[in-house]
Motif scaffolding. Structure first.
Motif, PDB file in Angstrom:
ATOM      1  N   LEU A 167       0.831  -1.204   0.000  1.00  0.00           N
ATOM      2  CA  LEU A 167       0.000   0.000   0.000  1.00  0.00           C
ATOM      3  C   LEU A 167       0.871   1.261   0.000  1.00  0.00           C
ATOM      4  CD1 LEU A 167      -3.059   0.238   0.002  1.00  0.00           C
ATOM      5  CD2 LEU A 167      -2.958   0.706   2.442  1.00  0.00           C
ATOM      6  N   SER A 168       1.944   1.213   0.779  1.00  0.00           N
ATOM      7  CA  SER A 168       2.806   2.392   0.857  1.00  0.00           C
ATOM      8  C   SER A 168       3.472   2.658  -0.501  1.00  0.00           C
ATOM      9  CB  SER A 168       3.863   2.220   1.946  1.00  0.00           C
ATOM     10  OG  SER A 168       4.906   1.372   1.514  1.00  0.00           O
ATOM     11  N   GLU A 169       3.810   1.590  -1.216  1.00  0.00           N
ATOM     12  CA  GLU A 169       4.406   1.775  -2.540  1.00  0.00           C
ATOM     13  C   GLU A 169       3.403   2.409  -3.509  1.00  0.00           C
ATOM     14  OE1 GLU A 169       7.746   1.011  -3.844  1.00  0.00           O
ATOM     15  OE2 GLU A 169       7.845   1.436  -1.709  1.00  0.00           O
ATOM     16  N   VAL A 170       2.127   2.023  -3.384  1.00  0.00           N
ATOM     17  CA  VAL A 170       1.088   2.637  -4.217  1.00  0.00           C
ATOM     18  C   VAL A 170       1.018   4.137  -3.934  1.00  0.00           C
ATOM     19  CG1 VAL A 170      -1.376   2.728  -4.690  1.00  0.00           C
ATOM     20  CG2 VAL A 170      -0.257   0.522  -4.416  1.00  0.00           C
ATOM     21  N   VAL A 171       1.079   4.486  -2.650  1.00  0.00           N
ATOM     22  CA  VAL A 171       0.991   5.904  -2.283  1.00  0.00           C
ATOM     23  C   VAL A 171       2.207   6.667  -2.821  1.00  0.00           C
ATOM     24  CG1 VAL A 171       0.939   7.507  -0.345  1.00  0.00           C
ATOM     25  CG2 VAL A 171      -0.430   5.424  -0.264  1.00  0.00           C
ATOM     26  N   VAL A 172       3.365   6.013  -2.831  1.00  0.00           N
ATOM     27  CA  VAL A 172       4.576   6.657  -3.378  1.00  0.00           C
ATOM     28  C   VAL A 172       4.358   7.020  -4.847  1.00  0.00           C
ATOM     29  CG1 VAL A 172       6.958   6.199  -4.089  1.00  0.00           C
ATOM     30  CG2 VAL A 172       6.218   5.609  -1.784  1.00  0.00           C
ATOM     31  N   VAL A 173       3.768   6.089  -5.603  1.00  0.00           N
ATOM     32  CA  VAL A 173       3.533   6.346  -7.027  1.00  0.00           C
ATOM     33  C   VAL A 173       2.442   7.396  -7.210  1.00  0.00           C
ATOM     34  CG1 VAL A 173       2.759   5.286  -9.193  1.00  0.00           C
ATOM     35  CG2 VAL A 173       4.316   4.051  -7.695  1.00  0.00           C
ATOM     36  N   MET A 174       1.495   7.409  -6.264  1.00  0.00           N
ATOM     37  CA  MET A 174       0.365   8.328  -6.376  1.00  0.00           C
ATOM     38  C   MET A 174       0.782   9.788  -6.176  1.00  0.00           C
ATOM     39  SD  MET A 174      -3.067   8.229  -4.043  1.00  0.00           S
ATOM     40  CE  MET A 174      -2.499   9.091  -2.589  1.00  0.00           C
ATOM     41  N   THR A 175       1.799  10.012  -5.315  1.00  0.00           N
ATOM     42  CA  THR A 175       2.147  11.372  -4.890  1.00  0.00           C
ATOM     43  C   THR A 175       2.341  12.372  -6.043  1.00  0.00           C
ATOM     44  OG1 THR A 175       3.088  10.518  -2.851  1.00  0.00           O
ATOM     45  CG2 THR A 175       3.799  12.711  -3.533  1.00  0.00           C
ATOM     46  N   PRO A 176       3.219  12.083  -7.016  1.00  0.00           N
ATOM     47  CA  PRO A 176       3.385  13.098  -8.068  1.00  0.00           C
ATOM     48  C   PRO A 176       2.130  13.285  -8.915  1.00  0.00           C
ATOM     49  CG  PRO A 176       4.586  11.096  -8.623  1.00  0.00           C
ATOM     50  CD  PRO A 176       4.122  10.937  -7.209  1.00  0.00           C
ATOM     51  N   LEU A 177       1.312  12.214  -9.030  1.00  0.00           N
ATOM     52  CA  LEU A 177       0.094  12.332  -9.845  1.00  0.00           C
ATOM     53  C   LEU A 177      -0.874  13.339  -9.234  1.00  0.00           C
ATOM     54  CD1 LEU A 177      -0.575   8.598 -10.796  1.00  0.00           C
ATOM     55  CD2 LEU A 177       0.431  10.407 -12.194  1.00  0.00           C
ATOM     56  N   LEU A 178      -0.939  13.384  -7.882  1.00  0.00           N
ATOM     57  CA  LEU A 178      -1.812  14.356  -7.220  1.00  0.00           C
ATOM     58  C   LEU A 178      -1.468  15.758  -7.683  1.00  0.00           C
ATOM     59  CD1 LEU A 178      -1.733  13.127  -3.492  1.00  0.00           C
ATOM     60  CD2 LEU A 178      -3.562  12.786  -5.158  1.00  0.00           C
ATOM     61  N   LEU A 179      -0.156  16.038  -7.702  1.00  0.00           N
ATOM     62  CA  LEU A 179       0.284  17.391  -8.027  1.00  0.00           C
ATOM     63  C   LEU A 179       0.117  17.694  -9.509  1.00  0.00           C
ATOM     64  CD1 LEU A 179       3.401  17.398  -5.701  1.00  0.00           C
ATOM     65  CD2 LEU A 179       1.476  18.964  -5.518  1.00  0.00           C
ATOM     66  N   THR A 180       0.529  16.760 -10.375  1.00  0.00           N
ATOM     67  CA  THR A 180       0.409  17.058 -11.812  1.00  0.00           C
ATOM     68  C   THR A 180      -1.056  17.121 -12.230  1.00  0.00           C
ATOM     69  OG1 THR A 180       0.799  14.721 -12.297  1.00  0.00           O
ATOM     70  CG2 THR A 180       2.661  16.213 -12.562  1.00  0.00           C
ATOM     71  N   ALA A 181      -1.936  16.382 -11.548  1.00  0.00           N
ATOM     72  CA  ALA A 181      -3.364  16.472 -11.870  1.00  0.00           C
ATOM     73  C   ALA A 181      -3.927  17.820 -11.428  1.00  0.00           C
ATOM     74  CB  ALA A 181      -4.136  15.335 -11.204  1.00  0.00           C
ATOM     75  N   LEU A 182      -3.478  18.284 -10.253  1.00  0.00           N
ATOM     76  CA  LEU A 182      -3.937  19.602  -9.788  1.00  0.00           C
ATOM     77  C   LEU A 182      -3.484  20.696 -10.756  1.00  0.00           C
ATOM     78  CD1 LEU A 182      -5.219  21.455  -7.702  1.00  0.00           C
ATOM     79  CD2 LEU A 182      -3.104  21.366  -6.372  1.00  0.00           C
ATOM     80  N   ALA A 183      -2.286  20.509 -11.330  1.00  0.00           N
ATOM     81  CA  ALA A 183      -1.764  21.494 -12.278  1.00  0.00           C
ATOM     82  C   ALA A 183      -2.615  21.568 -13.543  1.00  0.00           C
ATOM     83  CB  ALA A 183      -0.317  21.154 -12.658  1.00  0.00           C
ATOM     84  N   VAL A 184      -3.456  20.565 -13.759  1.00  0.00           N
ATOM     85  CA  VAL A 184      -4.368  20.594 -14.907  1.00  0.00           C
ATOM     86  C   VAL A 184      -5.748  21.081 -14.471  1.00  0.00           C
ATOM     87  CG1 VAL A 184      -5.448  19.194 -16.701  1.00  0.00           C
ATOM     88  CG2 VAL A 184      -3.113  18.719 -16.002  1.00  0.00           C
ATOM     89  N   ALA A 185      -6.166  20.619 -13.285  1.00  0.00           N
ATOM     90  CA  ALA A 185      -7.521  20.921 -12.812  1.00  0.00           C
ATOM     91  C   ALA A 185      -7.705  22.408 -12.537  1.00  0.00           C
ATOM     92  CB  ALA A 185      -7.815  20.115 -11.549  1.00  0.00           C
ATOM     93  N   LEU A 186      -6.638  23.047 -12.005  1.00  0.00           N
ATOM     94  CA  LEU A 186      -6.743  24.468 -11.651  1.00  0.00           C
ATOM     95  C   LEU A 186      -7.006  25.359 -12.872  1.00  0.00           C
ATOM     96  CD1 LEU A 186      -6.365  26.787  -9.543  1.00  0.00           C
ATOM     97  CD2 LEU A 186      -3.920  26.627  -9.978  1.00  0.00           C
ATOM     98  N   PRO A 187      -6.148  25.299 -13.907  1.00  0.00           N
ATOM     99  CA  PRO A 187      -6.448  26.139 -15.080  1.00  0.00           C
ATOM    100  C   PRO A 187      -7.735  25.735 -15.787  1.00  0.00           C
ATOM    101  CG  PRO A 187      -4.352  24.965 -15.376  1.00  0.00           C
ATOM    102  CD  PRO A 187      -4.865  24.597 -14.045  1.00  0.00           C
ATOM    103  N   ALA A 188      -8.123  24.449 -15.670  1.00  0.00           N
ATOM    104  CA  ALA A 188      -9.352  24.000 -16.343  1.00  0.00           C
ATOM    105  C   ALA A 188     -10.557  24.770 -15.812  1.00  0.00           C
ATOM    106  CB  ALA A 188      -9.546  22.502 -16.141  1.00  0.00           C
ATOM    107  N   ARG A 189     -10.460  25.238 -14.559  1.00  0.00           N
ATOM    108  CA  ARG A 189     -11.591  25.962 -13.980  1.00  0.00           C
ATOM    109  C   ARG A 189     -11.869  27.271 -14.687  1.00  0.00           C
ATOM    110  NH1 ARG A 189     -13.666  23.899  -9.076  1.00  0.00           N
ATOM    111  NH2 ARG A 189     -13.274  21.673  -9.304  1.00  0.00           N
ATOM    112  N   ILE A 190     -10.852  27.855 -15.322  1.00  0.00           N
ATOM    113  CA  ILE A 190     -11.138  29.069 -16.097  1.00  0.00           C
ATOM    114  C   ILE A 190     -11.052  28.769 -17.591  1.00  0.00           C
ATOM    115  CG2 ILE A 190     -10.427  30.659 -14.267  1.00  0.00           C
ATOM    116  CD1 ILE A 190      -7.873  31.169 -15.874  1.00  0.00           C
TER     117      ILE A 190
END
Lengths: 330, 305
Positions: free
Chosen positions: A43-66
């Motif tokens: 499970l911890s290894e899954v979270v390790v892989v998940m971490t950068p995806l959270l940030l790169t997804a936010l980098a898309v979601a934020l501008p998508a709002r405008i």
């Protein structure tokens, strides 16, 4: 019903591929889930892989709002990693409490600068941000390679820097490989949710995304928002790059990211830009990606073959009937 | 610089630029119909891997080229199904296709890493036998290279001088108008995607069967994205794509020459030229409508029902 059937289809097709490779697909699937979800370590290894995806997804979601489409997470991530590495190599002697904030700042600046160019070009109506971010994606890894091969490589290697000094490494949590990047990612997603829900900025951004013309007539500074939001998004993606080199790798490796930024785009798109959705989708994607390591070890197929399963799952979601689709924002 | 060295630069530019040209032509055909394929990198990888493996198994490079082209067409059909039949978002579908290509090509090619093949035979340029030996050896090209410029002209003719091409361009500008004038936007886009996939497949085949003559994971190294940039740089025009592809590969080949004469230019910075130049060109156009992209590019066509 039909949707569930198609999800099953993705797994059956990939199972077929495993079968042709000469392995028992049912056992492979059982191993895949047991190794990722069945133990605390998995499970911890899954979270390790998940971490950068959270940030790169936010980098898309934020501008998508405008209404901006940022395909440039990959490049912004590389520039963040590049600048943060420069910090780690130059100020390596500083203590961690001073060095890490400097590196975070540098990472965010690197990503922000890379997003500033498309932001300004879009705000002035010169170049569409989709095209410019896409083009800059391919430039950033070359810049990283230029510095790594030319100046920063360690005496032993040509394609990576020396291991960072301990003070330049993000602290890890709970004795696992999970690093502080996870907290940063979750924290920023929470801030994003709060800002969008209950601040004036959130309101104005939603107005810009909904009806740009009406928003402009109401005196909302559209240009300033476009540039500002793009820079913020770039900063978040740059932070992902910083967390990757400082937390996960501990060195800067040329071409270290094979599409983390692009995957963030897909995650944000599948999640409809919602913060909770991003966490859930990143987690699911991370399970599949982590499973790839296992397949390589036990089944002997190349690691990247797991991309087939990932892509098939994405295809199924993309092909879902349009009436179940909430919104078309990436 | 001696004429021999110059010829060497040109020859190596032609060799590395051919795959780029076919791929760019493929992307232009697709984008003219209104579909942007961000998964081009994945399409190339699958075509390169399947073409190489068939060549390795049968010993016949031409069969490999054919396989690569069909594989490219089929990959684009996946994109077509998602964006045309299921009305999915083009950018997201393209990126998903890219990851699919990463995986599928690794799987297809897994038994062929390090395999040796007989590449596409090189045929001497007619008349070059009268030149000195060294010059003649630089003027031996394979069939895909000889066909590249004629194919570009054929694509230009198809797009700008036939009813089908008019239909494709009309759909790319406005699917609703095209539908109203009796054309089937979905069918035309499927056809354009199939043709584009075949062309990309030919480009990938040249890379793995004629140029590199081996298979490694991620061997396309961003060529798909260069082609997307080149399609813009060429203003979606097949003949300008020829100039663009040759220009970019000559820049890289030229760097080798500079290096051999002791001038160091970082290859990494040279590799950014296609992207930076395209961005500069876009800025120079300044978003003027006249040179803008096909109007419906990237939009979902909801159908006229």
């Amino acid at each position: 019903m039909r949707y569930g059937g198609m999800a099953l289809l993705a797994f059956v097709l990939f199972g077929l591929i495993l079968l042709i490779s000469g392995t028992d697909p049912i056992r492979s699937y059982r191993d895949l889930f047991a190794s990722t979800l069945g133990s605390a370590y998995g499970l911890s290894e899954v979270v390790v892989v998940m971490t950068p995806l959270l940030l790169t997804a936010l980098a898309v979601a934020l501008p998508a709002r405008i209404g901006l489409i940022n395909v440039g997470g990959e490049g912004q991530l590389y520039m963040g990693a590049c600048l943060a590495t420069w910090g780690a190599l130059t100020f390596g002697a500083l203590p961690a409490w001073l060095l890490l904030p400097i590196m975070v700042l540098l990472g965010m600046v690197g990503g922000a600068v890379w997003a500033l160019i498309p932001g300004v070009l879009r705000a002035r109506g010169i170049v569409n941000e989709t095209i410019s971010t896409l083009l800059l994606n391919s430039v950033a890894p070359m810049i990283v390679s230029f510095f790594v091969f030319g100046y920063w490589h360690s005496p032993m290697d040509t394609n990576k820097t020396a291991v960072f000094s301990p003070s330049a490494r993000l602290p890890t949590l709970f004795g696992t490989r999970i690093d502080l990047g996870l907290i940063l990612g979750l924290g920023l997603l929470a801030v994003f949710w709060l800002v969008m829900r209950s601040t004036r900025w959130g309101l104005e951004m939603r107005a810009l995304g909904g009806n740009p013309q009406a928003a402009r007539l109401n005196g909302i500074p559209a240009r300033r928002y476009i540039v500002g939001v793009m820079c913020l998004a770039g900063a978040v993606a740059g932070l992902a790059g910083m967390a990757q080199v400082s937390g996960y790798y501990g060195v800067l490796l040329a071409n270290f990211s094979r599409g983390t930024g692009f995957m963030g785009f897909l995650v944000s798109w599948l999640a409809g830009g919602s913060p909770i959705g991003i966490v859930v989708t990143s987690f699911v994607v991370a399970i599949i990606l982590t499973g790839g390591n296992l397949l390589q070890l036990t089944v002997g197929v190349p690691y990247s073959v797991v991309n087939i399963l990932l892509a098939m799952t994405l295809f199924v979601v993309l092909a879902r009937p349009s009436f179940t689709r909430k919104r078309s924002v990436p | 610089m001696s004429p021999l060295a110059l010829l060497g630069v040109l020859s190596s530019a032609v060799f590395s630029g051919t795959s780029l040209l076919y791929t760019t032509l493929g992307e232009i055909v697709g984008e003219r119909s209104g579909i942007v394929n961000l998964g081009l990198e994945g399409v190339l990888l699958v075509s390169a891997a399947s073409g190489f493996s068939v060549t390795s198994l049968t010993g016949n490079p031409y069969l490999g080229v054919l396989t690569a082209m069909i594989a490219g067409g089929l990959m684009n059909m996946i994109l077509g199904y998602l964006v045309l039949s299921r009305k999915a978002n083009q950018l997201a579908s393209g990126l998903a296709l890219m990851f699919f290509g990463f995986g599928l090509s690794a799987w297809i090619g897994r038994g062929f890493v390090g395999a040796r093949i007989v590449g596409l035979p090189r045929l001497a340029l007619p008349g070059s036998s009268r030149l000195p030996e060294l010059y003649g050896s630089l003027l031996r090209f394979d069939l895909l290279i000889y066909l590249s410029v004629p194919v570009a002209v054929a694509i230009w003719w198809l797009l700008f001088r036939t009813r089908w091409g008019l239909g494709v361009r009309a759909v790319g500008e406005s699917p609703d108008t095209a539908y109203a004038s009796g054309r089937d936007p979905r069918l035309l886009r499927y056809q354009a995607l199939w043709l584009g996939g075949m062309l990309a497949g030919a480009g990938a085949a040249h890379l793995s069967i004629a140029y590199a003559m081996n298979w490694t994971e991620y061997m396309t190294a961003g060529r798909g994205f260069i082609a997307i940039a080149l399609a813009i740089f060429a203003k979606w025009h097949p003949l300008r794509a020829v100039v663009g592809a040759l220009l970019f590969s000559a820049a890289v080949a030229f760097q080798l020459l500079l290096q051999s004469s002791g001038i160091q230019v970082s290859p990494f910075l040279l590799n950014t030229i296609p992207y930076v130049l395209t961005l500069v060109v876009l800025i120079a156009w300044g978003g003027r409508r006249r040179v803008a992209a096909p109007a419906s590019l990237g939009r979902v066509y909801q159908g006229a029902e």
